[in-house]
Design a protein around this motif. Structure first.
Motif, PDB file in Angstrom:
ATOM      1  N   GLY A 164       0.802  -1.213   0.000  1.00  0.00           N
ATOM      2  CA  GLY A 164       0.000   0.000   0.000  1.00  0.00           C
ATOM      3  C   GLY A 164       0.841   1.272   0.000  1.00  0.00           C
ATOM      4  O   GLY A 164       0.525   2.241  -0.700  1.00  0.00           O
ATOM      5  N   THR A 165       1.907   1.270   0.775  1.00  0.00           N
ATOM      6  CA  THR A 165       2.747   2.472   0.876  1.00  0.00           C
ATOM      7  C   THR A 165       3.348   2.811  -0.484  1.00  0.00           C
ATOM      8  O   THR A 165       3.311   3.972  -0.921  1.00  0.00           O
ATOM      9  CB  THR A 165       3.862   2.246   1.915  1.00  0.00           C
ATOM     10  OG1 THR A 165       3.250   1.956   3.172  1.00  0.00           O
ATOM     11  CG2 THR A 165       4.760   3.453   2.043  1.00  0.00           C
ATOM     12  N   GLU A 166       3.865   1.809  -1.155  1.00  0.00           N
ATOM     13  CA  GLU A 166       4.455   2.086  -2.473  1.00  0.00           C
ATOM     14  C   GLU A 166       3.378   2.502  -3.475  1.00  0.00           C
ATOM     15  O   GLU A 166       3.599   3.408  -4.290  1.00  0.00           O
ATOM     16  CB  GLU A 166       5.225   0.864  -2.996  1.00  0.00           C
ATOM     17  CG  GLU A 166       5.968   1.213  -4.279  1.00  0.00           C
ATOM     18  CD  GLU A 166       6.596   0.022  -4.975  1.00  0.00           C
ATOM     19  OE1 GLU A 166       7.050  -0.918  -4.295  1.00  0.00           O
ATOM     20  OE2 GLU A 166       6.649   0.050  -6.217  1.00  0.00           O
ATOM     21  N   CYS A 181      -7.431   6.967  -5.000  1.00  0.00           N
ATOM     22  CA  CYS A 181      -8.124   6.514  -3.799  1.00  0.00           C
ATOM     23  C   CYS A 181      -7.328   5.385  -3.149  1.00  0.00           C
ATOM     24  O   CYS A 181      -6.962   4.410  -3.804  1.00  0.00           O
ATOM     25  CB  CYS A 181      -9.514   6.024  -4.212  1.00  0.00           C
ATOM     26  SG  CYS A 181     -10.464   5.394  -2.840  1.00  0.00           S
ATOM     27  N   ASP A 182      -7.076   5.524  -1.853  1.00  0.00           N
ATOM     28  CA  ASP A 182      -6.390   4.488  -1.086  1.00  0.00           C
ATOM     29  C   ASP A 182      -7.467   3.529  -0.567  1.00  0.00           C
ATOM     30  O   ASP A 182      -8.241   3.879   0.330  1.00  0.00           O
ATOM     31  CB  ASP A 182      -5.625   5.154   0.064  1.00  0.00           C
ATOM     32  CG  ASP A 182      -4.920   4.151   0.971  1.00  0.00           C
ATOM     33  OD1 ASP A 182      -5.370   2.991   1.039  1.00  0.00           O
ATOM     34  OD2 ASP A 182      -3.944   4.536   1.625  1.00  0.00           O
ATOM     35  N   ALA A 183      -7.519   2.330  -1.163  1.00  0.00           N
ATOM     36  CA  ALA A 183      -8.554   1.352  -0.783  1.00  0.00           C
ATOM     37  C   ALA A 183      -7.947   0.197   0.016  1.00  0.00           C
ATOM     38  O   ALA A 183      -8.519  -0.895   0.086  1.00  0.00           O
ATOM     39  CB  ALA A 183      -9.255   0.821  -2.031  1.00  0.00           C
ATOM     40  N   VAL A 184      -6.786   0.457   0.629  1.00  0.00           N
ATOM     41  CA  VAL A 184      -6.050  -0.602   1.326  1.00  0.00           C
ATOM     42  C   VAL A 184      -6.910  -1.266   2.401  1.00  0.00           C
ATOM     43  O   VAL A 184      -6.935  -2.492   2.529  1.00  0.00           O
ATOM     44  CB  VAL A 184      -4.738  -0.033   1.913  1.00  0.00           C
ATOM     45  CG1 VAL A 184      -4.127  -0.963   2.948  1.00  0.00           C
ATOM     46  CG2 VAL A 184      -3.736   0.246   0.795  1.00  0.00           C
ATOM     47  N   GLN A 185      -7.621  -0.477   3.203  1.00  0.00           N
ATOM     48  CA  GLN A 185      -8.430  -1.075   4.281  1.00  0.00           C
ATOM     49  C   GLN A 185      -9.800  -1.524   3.810  1.00  0.00           C
ATOM     50  O   GLN A 185     -10.393  -2.429   4.384  1.00  0.00           O
ATOM     51  CB  GLN A 185      -8.600  -0.080   5.441  1.00  0.00           C
ATOM     52  CG  GLN A 185      -7.314   0.229   6.178  1.00  0.00           C
ATOM     53  CD  GLN A 185      -6.758  -0.950   6.982  1.00  0.00           C
ATOM     54  OE1 GLN A 185      -7.393  -1.998   7.126  1.00  0.00           O
ATOM     55  NE2 GLN A 185      -5.548  -0.790   7.494  1.00  0.00           N
ATOM     56  N   ALA A 186     -10.313  -0.883   2.773  1.00  0.00           N
ATOM     57  CA  ALA A 186     -11.678  -1.191   2.331  1.00  0.00           C
ATOM     58  C   ALA A 186     -11.761  -2.529   1.604  1.00  0.00           C
ATOM     59  O   ALA A 186     -12.761  -3.254   1.715  1.00  0.00           O
ATOM     60  CB  ALA A 186     -12.177  -0.073   1.416  1.00  0.00           C
ATOM     61  N   LEU A 217      -3.954  -0.844  -3.357  1.00  0.00           N
ATOM     62  CA  LEU A 217      -4.345  -2.073  -2.651  1.00  0.00           C
ATOM     63  C   LEU A 217      -3.128  -2.685  -1.977  1.00  0.00           C
ATOM     64  O   LEU A 217      -1.997  -2.449  -2.411  1.00  0.00           O
ATOM     65  CB  LEU A 217      -4.899  -3.094  -3.662  1.00  0.00           C
ATOM     66  CG  LEU A 217      -6.150  -2.712  -4.445  1.00  0.00           C
ATOM     67  CD1 LEU A 217      -6.427  -3.766  -5.514  1.00  0.00           C
ATOM     68  CD2 LEU A 217      -7.356  -2.578  -3.521  1.00  0.00           C
ATOM     69  N   SER A 218      -3.367  -3.486  -0.936  1.00  0.00           N
ATOM     70  CA  SER A 218      -2.279  -4.173  -0.246  1.00  0.00           C
ATOM     71  C   SER A 218      -2.746  -5.578   0.140  1.00  0.00           C
ATOM     72  O   SER A 218      -3.885  -5.756   0.581  1.00  0.00           O
ATOM     73  CB  SER A 218      -1.913  -3.388   1.017  1.00  0.00           C
ATOM     74  OG  SER A 218      -0.935  -4.077   1.749  1.00  0.00           O
ATOM     75  N   ALA A 219      -1.850  -6.570  -0.008  1.00  0.00           N
ATOM     76  CA  ALA A 219      -2.259  -7.964   0.216  1.00  0.00           C
ATOM     77  C   ALA A 219      -2.381  -8.329   1.694  1.00  0.00           C
ATOM     78  O   ALA A 219      -3.233  -9.119   2.081  1.00  0.00           O
ATOM     79  CB  ALA A 219      -1.262  -8.908  -0.463  1.00  0.00           C
ATOM     80  N   HIS A 220      -1.504  -7.743   2.545  1.00  0.00           N
ATOM     81  CA  HIS A 220      -1.455  -8.270   3.917  1.00  0.00           C
ATOM     82  C   HIS A 220      -2.625  -7.825   4.786  1.00  0.00           C
ATOM     83  O   HIS A 220      -2.757  -8.273   5.924  1.00  0.00           O
ATOM     84  CB  HIS A 220      -0.107  -7.951   4.578  1.00  0.00           C
ATOM     85  CG  HIS A 220       0.076  -6.531   5.025  1.00  0.00           C
ATOM     86  ND1 HIS A 220      -0.037  -6.161   6.350  1.00  0.00           N
ATOM     87  CD2 HIS A 220       0.373  -5.414   4.343  1.00  0.00           C
ATOM     88  CE1 HIS A 220       0.202  -4.860   6.448  1.00  0.00           C
ATOM     89  NE2 HIS A 220       0.461  -4.383   5.244  1.00  0.00           N
ATOM     90  N   LYS A 221      -3.506  -6.968   4.245  1.00  0.00           N
ATOM     91  CA  LYS A 221      -4.718  -6.604   4.996  1.00  0.00           C
ATOM     92  C   LYS A 221      -5.863  -7.560   4.681  1.00  0.00           C
ATOM     93  O   LYS A 221      -6.920  -7.478   5.274  1.00  0.00           O
ATOM     94  CB  LYS A 221      -5.146  -5.175   4.662  1.00  0.00           C
ATOM     95  CG  LYS A 221      -4.043  -4.125   4.739  1.00  0.00           C
ATOM     96  CD  LYS A 221      -3.604  -3.818   6.147  1.00  0.00           C
ATOM     97  CE  LYS A 221      -2.619  -2.649   6.131  1.00  0.00           C
ATOM     98  NZ  LYS A 221      -2.098  -2.338   7.450  1.00  0.00           N
ATOM     99  N   ILE A 222      -5.651  -8.428   3.685  1.00  0.00           N
ATOM    100  CA  ILE A 222      -6.731  -9.350   3.279  1.00  0.00           C
ATOM    101  C   ILE A 222      -6.245 -10.804   3.313  1.00  0.00           C
ATOM    102  O   ILE A 222      -6.565 -11.586   2.434  1.00  0.00           O
ATOM    103  CB  ILE A 222      -7.308  -8.980   1.885  1.00  0.00           C
ATOM    104  CG1 ILE A 222      -6.198  -8.915   0.809  1.00  0.00           C
ATOM    105  CG2 ILE A 222      -8.067  -7.669   1.922  1.00  0.00           C
ATOM    106  CD1 ILE A 222      -6.723  -8.950  -0.612  1.00  0.00           C
TER     107      ILE A 222
HETATM  108  N1  PLP Z   1      -3.037   2.903   3.429  1.00  0.00           N
HETATM  109  C1  PLP Z   1      -3.787   2.558   4.482  1.00  0.00           C
HETATM  110  C2  PLP Z   1      -5.158   3.141   4.622  1.00  0.00           C
HETATM  111  C3  PLP Z   1      -3.310   1.675   5.427  1.00  0.00           C
HETATM  112  O1  PLP Z   1      -4.055   1.347   6.486  1.00  0.00           O
HETATM  113  C4  PLP Z   1      -2.008   1.133   5.270  1.00  0.00           C
HETATM  114  C5  PLP Z   1      -1.439   0.216   6.286  1.00  0.00           C
HETATM  115  O2  PLP Z   1      -1.789   0.244   7.436  1.00  0.00           O
HETATM  116  C6  PLP Z   1      -1.255   1.516   4.141  1.00  0.00           C
HETATM  117  C7  PLP Z   1      -1.807   2.403   3.247  1.00  0.00           C
HETATM  118  C8  PLP Z   1       0.112   0.969   3.905  1.00  0.00           C
HETATM  119  O3  PLP Z   1       0.039  -0.332   3.398  1.00  0.00           O
HETATM  120  P1  PLP Z   1       1.307  -1.313   3.473  1.00  0.00           P
HETATM  121  O4  PLP Z   1       1.436  -1.756   4.879  1.00  0.00           O
HETATM  122  O5  PLP Z   1       0.964  -2.423   2.527  1.00  0.00           O
HETATM  123  O6  PLP Z   1       2.485  -0.524   2.993  1.00  0.00           O
END
Ligand code: PLP
Length: 397
Positions: A71-73, A173-178, A196-201
């Motif tokens: 997600g950060t990247e 849009c940051d949908a990492v948590q959604a 998107l990020s894999a480790h939240k799902i």
């Molecule tokens: N965006 C949101 C809303 C997050 O909650 C997080 C992680 O907590 C990130 C981005 C960062 O994701 P990642 O841990 O995959 O870098």
């Protein structure tokens, strides 16, 4: 010791089915997806199947998916990618974004870009009209998250997306948590970029994706080989990407678990705590929230002390985003929502997952009641508040 994990917004355990999908690519099919021989072709096939799978699940085209390290990247790629492509201009974001967005905006603001941070109301919601009013002639990007990692509040993304589209401004849009907890469709959301990020799902750590709508121009952050349409150089982490695609598939198949089972447990935890403990605030109670997140303030006690009590009893929760833990100041999200410091400092985030049970939730309620009452017995502010209640007959939180 009994262990209860209620910190799924920090990260989730790896789903066994995800691990099984990854295993062949950690062993037999170890090839570099850019190689022309058999090993390369196997890896390439898996990479492209994963891309097609991820795209389908969010309503995108396969060539609109760029795999990243998380997600950060993805957030950095969207913000810096657009900014570096344009060279200068104005960015609009909200003041409750994750630090991956906020700190990136902060750096851009010191370098030829200006940034407007939209306020939120007491529920944590961005006002689409405020977005409209903030747009300038030189606005190059709007970035607002789909759901907040601390409160679970769901922002009015389709409305903001339409405003951005009318003005021809790229919308991230940051949908990492959604993702995995509500339907996420890039068409319905009217977004041009989505993180998107894999480790939240229940996927592996260190892998994610950025959706980049065809026709959206951005500069690469990592240069080198011609991987990922030239937008993200580096040999692809095929096992992690395969795991991510499988995690996305499971998340889509099991969305109802969140809508029904997890929501039921979350509501139970909330009503138990709200009725069983005095001076509890449920943040964003009147807004639409993700079904698994509960952010609650326990007046006049320190969140860290509650967390220690919980940890001693085997319960894992958090005092905000995992990244903010250890920072002494109250969360920027709660501060922006005008939550008084004595409540913000005693705020705990519970984020449930599909493996939690009724018994775990009942146990957590009991442990919390005991912890808060023990801590308040030695809390000077609470004793003072108690006196106020005795005099005024009301609780003033
Ligand atoms: N965006 C949101 C809303 C997050 O909650 C997080 C992680 O907590 C990130 C981005 C960062 O994701 P990642 O841990 O995959 O870098």
């Amino acid at each position: 010791m009994k262990r209860v994990y209620l910190d799924h917004n920090a990260t989730t355990p790896l789903d066994q089915r995800v691990l099984e999908a990854m295993q062949p690519y950690l062993g037999e099919y170890f090839g570099n997806a850019s190689s022309l021989h058999y090993y390369g072709r196997r890896a390439q096939q898996a990479l492209e199947a994963s891309r097609a799978q991820a795209a389908k699940l969010i309503g995108a085209q396969p060539d609109e998916i760029i795999f990243t390290s998380g997600g950060t990247e993805s957030d950095n790629m969207a913000l810096r990618g657009i900014a570096y492509y344009k060279g200068s201009g104005h960015i609009i974001t909200s003041s409750v974004e994750h630090h991956a967005v906020l700190r990136t905006c902060g750096i851009l603001a010191g370098n030829d870009f200006s940034v407007t941070y939209l306020p939120v109301d007491r529920q944590g919601l961005v006002d689409p009209d405020e977005v409209k009013r903030s747009i300038r002639r030189d606005t190059i990007l709007i970035s607002v998250m789909l759901a907040n990692n601390e409160t679970g509040v769901i922002e009015p993304i389709p409305e903001i997306g339409l405003i951005a589209r009318e003005r021809g401004i790229p919308f991230h849009c940051d949908a990492v948590q959604a993702m995995g907890k509500m339907p996420v469709d890039v068409g319905a959301l009217h977004v041009d970029l989505l993180s998107l990020s894999a480790h939240k799902i229940y996927g592996p750590k260190g892998v994610g994706a950025l959706f980049v709508k065809n026709g959206t121009n951005l500069s690469p952050l990592i240069t080198g080989g011609h991987h990922e349409r030239g937008l993200r150089a580096g040999t692809e982490n095929v096992p992690a990407i395969v795991g991510f695609a499988r995690a996305l598939e499971i998340a889509a198949d099991e969305l109802d678990i969140y809508r029904v089972q997890v929501l039921h447990l979350r509501n139970k935890l909330e009503s138990n705590l709200l009725t069983g403990i005095e001076g509890v605030t449920l943040h964003s109670a009147r807004a639409d929230r993700l079904p698994h997140t509960s952010c609650m303030g326990f007046a006049s006690v320190e969140a860290e002390s509650i967390l220690l009590h919980l940890d001693l009893k085997g319960i894992a929760a958090s005092s905000g985003s995992a990244c903010t833990t250890g920072e002494p100041e109250p969360s920027h999200v709660l501060t922006t929502m005008d939550v008084p410091p004595e409540i913000a400092q005693g705020t705990i985030r519970f984020s449930l997952g599909r493996e939690n049970t009724e018994e775990e939730i009942a146990y957590t309620g009991e442990v919390l009641k005991a912890a808060v009452s023990q801590l308040r017995a030695i809390s000077f502010p609470w004793q003072e508040a108690g006196k106020r209640i005795a005099i005024t007959g009301g609780m003033n939180f």
